[in-house]
Every structure is written in C-alpha cells, then in structure tokens.
Design a protein around this motif. Structure first.
Motif, PDB file in Angstrom:
ATOM      1  N   ILE A 323      41.480  38.267  30.339  1.00  0.00           N
ATOM      2  CA  ILE A 323      42.391  37.124  30.173  1.00  0.00           C
ATOM      3  C   ILE A 323      42.221  36.093  31.284  1.00  0.00           C
ATOM      4  O   ILE A 323      42.923  35.084  31.305  1.00  0.00           O
ATOM      5  N   GLY A 324      41.318  36.368  32.235  1.00  0.00           N
ATOM      6  CA  GLY A 324      40.990  35.376  33.251  1.00  0.00           C
ATOM      7  C   GLY A 324      41.961  35.268  34.403  1.00  0.00           C
ATOM      8  O   GLY A 324      41.837  34.371  35.230  1.00  0.00           O
ATOM      9  N   ASN A 325      42.919  36.202  34.513  1.00  0.00           N
ATOM     10  CA  ASN A 325      43.891  36.158  35.603  1.00  0.00           C
ATOM     11  C   ASN A 325      43.366  36.866  36.846  1.00  0.00           C
ATOM     12  O   ASN A 325      42.579  37.809  36.758  1.00  0.00           O
ATOM     13  N   ASN A 326      43.837  36.425  38.003  1.00  0.00           N
ATOM     14  CA  ASN A 326      43.582  37.119  39.261  1.00  0.00           C
ATOM     15  C   ASN A 326      44.870  37.786  39.699  1.00  0.00           C
ATOM     16  O   ASN A 326      45.935  37.156  39.729  1.00  0.00           O
ATOM     17  N   PHE A 327      44.785  39.067  40.043  1.00  0.00           N
ATOM     18  CA  PHE A 327      45.963  39.863  40.370  1.00  0.00           C
ATOM     19  C   PHE A 327      45.797  40.393  41.779  1.00  0.00           C
ATOM     20  O   PHE A 327      44.854  41.133  42.066  1.00  0.00           O
ATOM     21  N   SER A 328      46.686  39.998  42.691  1.00  0.00           N
ATOM     22  CA  SER A 328      46.623  40.440  44.087  1.00  0.00           C
ATOM     23  C   SER A 328      47.806  41.357  44.382  1.00  0.00           C
ATOM     24  O   SER A 328      48.953  40.984  44.136  1.00  0.00           O
TER      25      SER A 328
END
Length: 372
Positions: A323-328
C-alpha cells in the motif's frame, strides 16, 4: 559457538567462579527476546550422560552473548538433551508484588518494587515469628542500574492492600507507559544479578541524527514480511470510576483526537486513585494498557544487522510495498534460530495482537472481559 553453564549467583561468590560446564555440542538453539518482558529459549544438545550429571534446573546458560535460566530438562538417547526456559528477565515473574504505592520517575518506581519484593524484601506476613525467614527466602541477589534513564519524570504505581500482582506485570507495565525496557544480566566480577534499564535509539526515517534503518523488499534487505492491523481488543474511550470518591471520568489515549462515531470503542473500569483526577485517568488507561490498537510488522531481514546496526527497543522504519506506507515503530521482539550451521533472525516491530488466552487473562485482570 560454545555455551557456558553456571550455578546461579549467590550474592557471595563472583559469577565467574560458578562455571560448571563449557560445551559446543549444540544441535540447535532458538530464542525469543523482548524489549520489556520475559523472553524464552530452547536449546538442543547432543546426548551426553556426563552433561546430564552436571546440569540442574535454575542453572544459568551464557550463549550468543545472552543469559538464560533453565526451567525444563528433557532427554533421551535418540533425540538428545532439550533445555527450555526464559532469559533472565523471567526471574521477575517468580515474585509477587505486595501492597505498596510510589510516585516519582519511572526508574524510581521500578526500583521501589524491586527493592520491596526481591532485592531488599519486606516482611508481608501477619505472624512476627515468620518475619526473618520470609525476608531471607524472598531475597534474590540483584543490583539495580538505571543507567541515567528516568522514563517519565512524573510517574506512579499502586498495588492495593490485598491485591497481589506479579512483579513482572508491574515492571512491564511501568516500562510500557514510559517507552523503556530492561535487561537482567550476569557479570563475571559480580556475585549478583544485574538489572539494567535500557532505552532504544530512534533510527527511523523520521530523524537525521543516526544512520537510518529502513526495511523494504524493494531495497533487497528483506527476505519476508507480514503485516497485521487489529482493533478487536481495543478500547479507546475508558470510563474510570474512582471507588474512593465515586468520581467517574473519561480517559483517552490521544486527547488531541477524541474518538467518535463508529471509531469509538468504550470500556468501564474501577480504580482507586484517592480522588486524584489525574490519576483516575492514568490508572484507567493503565488498567486497559493491553487493549490497544495493534499494528505489527514482522520481517526476516537479509543481513545480520541485529545488535550491530539496530537493537531491541530501537525505532526503525518498515516500508509496506503493498500500500506504499512507511511504518516507524519500536522493535519489540526478536526471534533468533541456530540450526545446521545456519542462523536466522525474525524481527517484530510495533504492538502485537495478544493471543486469545492472553487476551482473556488480561481482560479479566483489568475488569473489561466481555460477558455473554
């Protein structure tokens, strides 16, 4: 790789004097480590009667720069010797936290409960003649080190009279609130266990001070990844009733984003906060600290970067290619496997959905278990 086996620290003799066995006859090893909480391990050794004569329950193993405590020994000639147990963080689960209340920094609160129930245990028995015996038998030789880490500047915790909590649950909850962890180790020159508070480093894409750690299949540093998002056990609006004053207050995990409509999931708990309105909300949220939105990313990295480029408790970034998200988020768990000369590492980032049994137990303890 060699494994060293020791008798547990006794408070008198330095740990290096307690060595019992050194061997490399290891067929496989698996461990799961946590930033805050007890890890677990399984070690399979080749069958050896001489080793069996030496090994004992509660012995300490040093392997791969970590310390573990043996809680199970199983053996037969065809399979070998299987050792199971926890890392040394599991020692905390062997003690109850008796009634007590403390305020201060998170580190001070943790030290208070460790001192009261393990390091310098107080007498909790009603019969005076058992006092000295109880104190001596509850003691575990250990020193506390905050390492300059305070956690929250204003923190607090209370175990009510007649409410016996597990010491590990108390320490884990305090750590979860403050975003810190802990590690219990042994030192060759010490006669005691060594409890250390630890704090992770932000290595995510959101900062520019440290080298960034970003996991992405597109960059070729991830073999496998999976994602889980879950709100089935979440309560984001907690009504807390102070039984001391009969004051009912609503508490939210994000006061800048009060949940409403279909997104609002409510719960009710009873707390004892002595009419302190700040503590009513804090205790209400603490009592439901397991009932949160779960976002968990599990990855198998390609390189051996764990404990070189990143560590338990560090904040790293995972890129979701779907989905193209970045999760930190924080590295909360690491699983390591050694077998047939090969090594693998699996990393869990973020808040995991609790297993069903743990969910039921936690909900019963917090008073929010759903009734049918």
């Amino acid at each position: 790789m060699f494994a060293q086996f020791f008798s547990p620290p006794d408070g008198e003799h330095v740990f290096s004097d307690n060595v019992k066995l050194v061997t490399n006859r290891i067929r496989s090893f698996n461990c799961r480590l946590k930033f805050a909480g007890s890890g677990e391990f399984t070690m399979l050794l080749h069958f050896d009667t001489e080793m069996l004569k030496v090994l004992r329950l509660n012995d300490i193993i040093k392997y791969d720069k970590r310390y573990f405590i043996i809680k199970g020994i199983k053996y037969d000639e065809s399979t070998g010797i299987t050792l199971t147990g926890t890392d040394l963080n599991g020692i905390l689960s062997q003690r109850l936290a008796f009634a007590g209340q403390v305020t201060g920094t998170t580190a001070q609160c943790i030290k208070y409960f460790l001192d009261q129930n393990m390091i310098f245990p107080q007498n909790m028995m009603s019969q005076n003649e058992t006092q000295n015996e109880t104190i001596r038998q509850r003691r575990i030789p250990m020193q506390f080190s905050a390492n300059g880490i305070t956690g929250l500047e204003e923190d607090g915790y209370m175990v009510k009279s007649g409410e016996y909590q597990n010491l590990a649950d108390v320490v884990d909850t305090l750590c979860d609130w403050a975003g810190i962890g802990y590690r219990i180790n042994c030192s060759a020159s010490l006669p005691v266990f060594d409890f250390n508070i630890i704090k992770g480093t932000d290595r995510s894409m959101n900062q520019s001070v440290m080298d960034r750690v970003i996991f992405s299949p597109d960059w070729g540093n991830v073999v496998q990844q999976s994602f889980e998002h879950d709100i089935s056990n979440m309560y984001n609006a907690v009504y807390a009733l102070d039984t001391d004053s009969n004051i009912l207050l609503a508490a939210y995990r994000d006061n800048n984003n009060i949940p409403e409509g279909i997104e609002r999931q409510e719960a009710f708990v009873e707390v004892s906060a002595n009419s302190n309105t700040d503590n009513i909300r804090k205790f209400g949220l603490a009592q439901t600290e397991s009932n949160v939105e779960a976002h968990n990313y599990t990855i198998v990295p390609t390189a051996e970067g764990f404990e070189r480029d990143y560590y338990l408790g560090d904040i790293v970034t995972i890129r979701d290619k779907y989905i193209g998200n970045n999760f930190s988020a924080v590295i909360t768990e690491v699983e390591k496997n050694y077998s047939d000369g090969r090594k693998s590492v699996k990393i869990s980032v973020g808040t995991q959905k609790p297993k069903l049994l743990n969910m039921i137990i936690n909900n019963m303890k917090s008073g929010v278990q759903k009734k049918r």
